[in-house]
Scaffold this active site. Structure first.
Site, PDB file in Angstrom:
ATOM      1  N   SER A  71     -58.759  18.107   5.018  1.00 57.18           N
ATOM      2  CA  SER A  71     -58.903  17.803   3.660  1.00 57.18           C
ATOM      3  C   SER A  71     -60.187  18.611   3.323  1.00 57.18           C
ATOM      4  CB  SER A  71     -59.157  16.244   3.766  1.00 57.18           C
ATOM      5  OG  SER A  71     -60.150  15.843   4.465  1.00 57.18           O
ATOM      6  N   ASP A 376     -65.044   9.887  -2.271  1.00 60.75           N
ATOM      7  CA  ASP A 376     -64.272   8.653  -1.905  1.00 60.75           C
ATOM      8  C   ASP A 376     -64.692   8.005  -0.774  1.00 60.75           C
ATOM      9  OD1 ASP A 376     -63.374  10.810  -0.442  1.00 60.75           O
ATOM     10  OD2 ASP A 376     -61.210  10.580  -0.860  1.00 60.75           O
ATOM     11  N   HIS A 379     -64.827  12.127   1.559  1.00 61.90           N
ATOM     12  CA  HIS A 379     -64.947  13.708   0.960  1.00 61.90           C
ATOM     13  C   HIS A 379     -66.053  13.857   0.068  1.00 61.90           C
ATOM     14  CE1 HIS A 379     -60.656  12.785   2.067  1.00 61.90           C
ATOM     15  NE2 HIS A 379     -60.907  13.759   2.861  1.00 61.90           N
TER      16      HIS A 379
END
Length: 413
Positions: A71, A376, A379
């Site tokens: 990610s 979040d 990240h």
């Protein structure tokens, strides 16, 4: 000019200046040789030094970028395969969700922009994708090794690194079939020689460590899995090399112990001076040490390739240890989250709808994402990603210490 003088000169040049292009400033320092005062040697050395400067100062012309990862560099892979992230993801730059797990751009976006290349399309994104200048095989929640559980029945992506390699292998074949047929989409895939000339970027491994922790392994047990994880990484790099890759830009993993999801999962973990979970950062450092050693071995095994190991960890950790110095605040507190000391709950995530005071609200972002580090709970914000890119692109955190724009030059031998 005597032949023996020329031979002696070349011998001294080779001995004392094997890597002139690593230290351009040296050309402007006095050239003193411990074993001779031969003016010919000095003259030839200076000329060679200037030639090295000319070579070394030439920026790389990467026509494409191929990225592998999780990610931290996913530009829409997992979103294309499963459920995309909701608003407010993407709000800062794209003003809508854009498949990225951030409020805006990622480090890989800034890398592409620095070479005047378009942002990378995710390989799995079949709608509106253009792969002329590369492709992104990264997906959020990806691991290096095969995960024990996958989406939707677990937390990890089915597109682990072995699969990303297989996708790249298929991409090469299918893209060239399209070009050879001259189909209407021929201009949306790379030219054949782009694969050898491209930059290959990697940012993966964080989830392998996280999977160990979520599987109730001790810190010592997770550390014990690291050699196998790194060996799997190296094996895939070698396979990608065998497909033509030559320029590799490899990120290590960041400080896991500074992320809110670790705080929630392991609330009793000992904290360091920055407020990060000490033991979990030490595991990340252990992984990074093994990865760096592995990259050094890859240089020996694949001497025709260029490997740049990038210390992302140090840059990211500085955002938590010295946030004010870099223009950030509240680095441990989540910008887009809900509840608790760190504004984070694994049960209610950024963009979720939750009942509060009798009404339904969407978990939104903080007032100023531009001064926040953690987006979040897992990240980083676009602002943090931009800061990290600005630091690593100079080469100051690279081994060898070479800027991103020169990452095609082999300075290790």
């Amino acid at each position: 000019m005597k032949l023996e003088n020329v031979s002696l000169s070349l011998l001294y040049i080779q001995r004392y200046f094997p890597l002139l292009h690593l230290a351009p400033s040296f050309c402007f320092q006095s050239m003193e040789f411990p074993e001779t005062n031969n003016k010919l040697i000095t003259t030839l050395s200076f000329l060679l030094c200037m030639l090295s400067l000319t070579y070394a100062s030439k920026n790389c012309d990467f026509p494409a970028i191929f990225n592998f990862g999780d990610s931290n560099s996913d530009t829409g892979g997992l979103a294309a395969a499963f459920s995309p992230p909701n608003s407010p993801f993407g709000e800062t730059f794209f003003h809508m969700p854009a498949g990225r797990y951030s409020d805006g751009r990622l480090i890989i976006d800034f890398i592409a922009k620095s070479f005047s290349l378009p942002y990378l399309s995710a390989y799995l994104n079949s709608l509106g994708a253009n792969f002329k200048h590369g492709a992104n095989f990264a997906t959020a929640a990806s691991t290096i090794q095969i995960p024990t559980s996958i989406v939707p029945n677990g937390g990890y992506s089915p597109f682990y690194l072995d699969v990303q390699y297989e996708q790249f292998l298929q991409f090469i074949s299918r893209s060239q079939i399209i070009r050879e047929k001259g189909a209407m989409f021929a201009e949306s895939v790379p030219e054949r020689d782009y694969f050898e000339k491209a930059l290959y970027t990697f940012d993966i491994g964080q989830n392998d460590l996280g999977a160990g922790f979520s599987g109730n392994l001790s810190v010592e047990e997770v550390n014990a899995t690291v050699p196998d994880i790194v060996n799997s990484f190296s094996a895939n790099v070698k396979k990608i090399y065998n497909l033509g890759a030559r320029s590799f830009w490899i990120h290590n993993t960041g400080p896991l112990g500074c992320l809110a999801y670790i705080f929630e999962s392991f609330p009793l973990a000992e904290k360091d001076s920055a407020g990060c979970a000490k033991a979990y950062n030490e595991v990340a450092q252990h992984f990074n040490l093994n990865l760096k050693e592995s990259v050094a071995q890859l240089r020996k095994d694949l001497p025709l390739a260029v490997f740049t190991y990038v210390d992302i960890y140090s840059v990211k950790y500085s955002l938590f240890s010295e946030p004010e110095k870099h223009g950030f605040e509240l680095p441990l507190v989540v910008c887009c989250g809900y509840g608790g000391k760190y504004n984070f709950s694994s049960n209610v995530r950024c963009g979720d709808t939750v009942a509060a005071n009798g009404t339904q609200i969407v978990v939104g972002s903080c007032d100023r994402p531009s001064v926040r580090v953690n987006w979040d709970g897992v990240h980083y914000t676009e602002a943090a990603n931009k800061f990290i890119f600005d630091q690593i692109s100079t080469g100051a955190f690279s081994d060898p210490p070479i800027p991103l724009k020169m990452a095609c030059h082999n300075t290790t031998h």
